[in-house]
Design an enzyme around this catalytic site. Structure first.
Site, mmCIF file in Angstrom:
data_model
loop_
_atom_site.group_PDB
_atom_site.id
_atom_site.type_symbol
_atom_site.label_atom_id
_atom_site.label_comp_id
_atom_site.label_asym_id
_atom_site.label_seq_id
_atom_site.Cartn_x
_atom_site.Cartn_y
_atom_site.Cartn_z
ATOM 1 N N THR A 53 3.649 9.575 2.676
ATOM 2 C CA THR A 53 3.669 10.615 3.479
ATOM 3 C C THR A 53 4.732 11.399 2.895
ATOM 4 O O THR A 53 4.532 12.793 3.234
ATOM 5 C CB THR A 53 4.681 9.931 4.816
ATOM 6 O OG1 THR A 53 3.800 9.002 5.491
ATOM 7 C CG2 THR A 53 4.935 11.035 5.885
ATOM 8 N N TYR A 142 6.356 -2.115 -2.463
ATOM 9 C CA TYR A 142 5.439 -1.278 -1.216
ATOM 10 C C TYR A 142 3.813 -1.546 -1.645
ATOM 11 O O TYR A 142 3.385 -1.225 -2.525
ATOM 12 C CB TYR A 142 5.939 0.452 -1.678
ATOM 13 C CG TYR A 142 5.066 1.139 -0.882
ATOM 14 C CD1 TYR A 142 4.184 0.793 0.353
ATOM 15 C CD2 TYR A 142 5.108 2.621 -1.108
ATOM 16 C CE1 TYR A 142 3.557 1.808 1.152
ATOM 17 C CE2 TYR A 142 4.536 3.524 -0.602
ATOM 18 C CZ TYR A 142 4.013 3.085 0.970
ATOM 19 O OH TYR A 142 2.919 4.295 1.772
ATOM 20 N N LYS A 171 7.327 -3.434 2.027
ATOM 21 C CA LYS A 171 6.804 -2.818 2.912
ATOM 22 C C LYS A 171 5.372 -3.056 2.822
ATOM 23 O O LYS A 171 4.628 -2.640 1.892
ATOM 24 C CB LYS A 171 6.990 -1.148 2.871
ATOM 25 C CG LYS A 171 6.384 -0.324 3.673
ATOM 26 C CD LYS A 171 6.369 1.103 3.467
ATOM 27 C CE LYS A 171 5.779 1.926 4.248
ATOM 28 N NZ LYS A 171 5.764 3.296 3.759
#
Length: 310
Positions: A53, A142, A171
């Site tokens: 993001t 991640y 994540k």
């Protein structure tokens, strides 16, 4: 960095803040600080920066480090800070991770190296190198195969979690919900698992997840944090109701490639001066903007705080 020594306390809604740019494309650190302040005021349980993001691949290492330092200064140890520090290059990953450590980050979110499509053994060596380099910094894997073209296997996560005390969590940004379960089953409940898939944030808590890193927090940070709090307080019905009420905002985020829709909304509502995204992304088309506006209306009072100036 007071959470660094006890990463098990890093739970709840970790907001992955967008990286604001000026209209001419430069980093806008004042706007970034304003967004971080809003997250803190809205009750987010932590802040991340520089995940997907945050458009990290469109920034230089120096820009990423500058943004990390600005965010860390604004957070000032009030909540956990988990900046994204990974890249497709090992040297850059180590450089940005070192800067995050020195800035006071509580953990480093390290993406699987994209484009190269390394084997599982190569992924193990990649994360082992990072873990050895920063033994006192918690490392969070991640996993986002839709963007990196590689999926880290539960067995590889288990190897890293077993071999390195500072590999503390992952994540998971995969729509394969079985993958979440297999990772937790392989590693046990001590592994911290956050969801990066918006509609799997609440379901993950039922499996024992630590929380979520949901881009919806850029638009409705209080609602996303409250969903976690309702679940952990045992009010599962209210948490489910909020999960479904957030659906329009989830759809909004992906009308076009994230984070372009979110940044367009943040500019429209006065939270940032410019919704600029960097190439190869572009601002939402006219058709997309109409769809975004309709979904924003559907979200109703969940986004009431958006229009309040920082």
């Amino acid at each position: 960095m007071k959470f660094r020594t006890d990463p098990a306390t890093i739970r709840g809604s970790i907001a992955p803040v967008v990286t604001p740019f000026t209209a001419d494309g430069a980093l806008d650190l004042d706007a970034l600080r304003g967004l971080v302040r809003w997250q803190l005021e809205s009750g987010s349980h932590g802040v991340s920066l520089g995940g997907s993001t945050g458009e990290p691949s469109a920034q230089t290492a120096a820009e990423r480090i500058e943004a990390i330092r600005a965010a860390a200064g604004e957070i000032a140890d009030r909540v956990p800070f988990l900046p994204g520090t990974g890249s497709a290059k090992l040297e850059e990953t180590l450089e940005v991770t070192a800067a995050a450590r020195d800035a006071g980050a509580d953990a480093a979110l390290v993406i699987t190296p994209y484009y190269a499509r390394p084997t599982q053994d190569a992924l193990y060596e990649w994360y082992a190198t990072v873990a050895r380099e920063f033994p006192d910094l918690p490392i969070v894997i991640y996993n986002v195969p839709s963007r990196t073209a590689v999926d880290i296997a539960p067995g590889t996560v288990r190897r890293l979690f077993t071999d390195f005390d500072n590999v503390v969590g992952i994540k998971e940004t995969t729509r394969d919900f079985e993958h979440f379960s297999r990772v937790l089953h392989a590693c046990g409940p001590e592994l911290l698992v956050w969801s990066g898939i918006e509609l799997l944030c609440l379901p993950l808590l039922a499996l024992g997840g630590a929380g979520f890193v949901s881009a919806v927090a850029n638009l409705a940070p209080d609602a996303v944090a409250r969903m976690y709090e309702l679940w952990t307080a045992g009010d599962h019905a209210a948490a489910r109701d909020l999960h479904y009420r957030l659906h329009p905002l989830v759809d909004l985020l992906f009308v076009e490639t994230n984070p372009a829709p979110a940044k367009w909304v943040l500019e429209r509502c006065g939270r940032i001066p410019s919704g600029r995204v960097r190439p190869p992304l572009t601002a939402p088309s006219a058709e997309a903007r109409a769809r975004i506006g309709a979904l924003l209306d559907q979200a109703g009072d969940l986004t009431a705080a958006l229009a309040r100036r920082p």
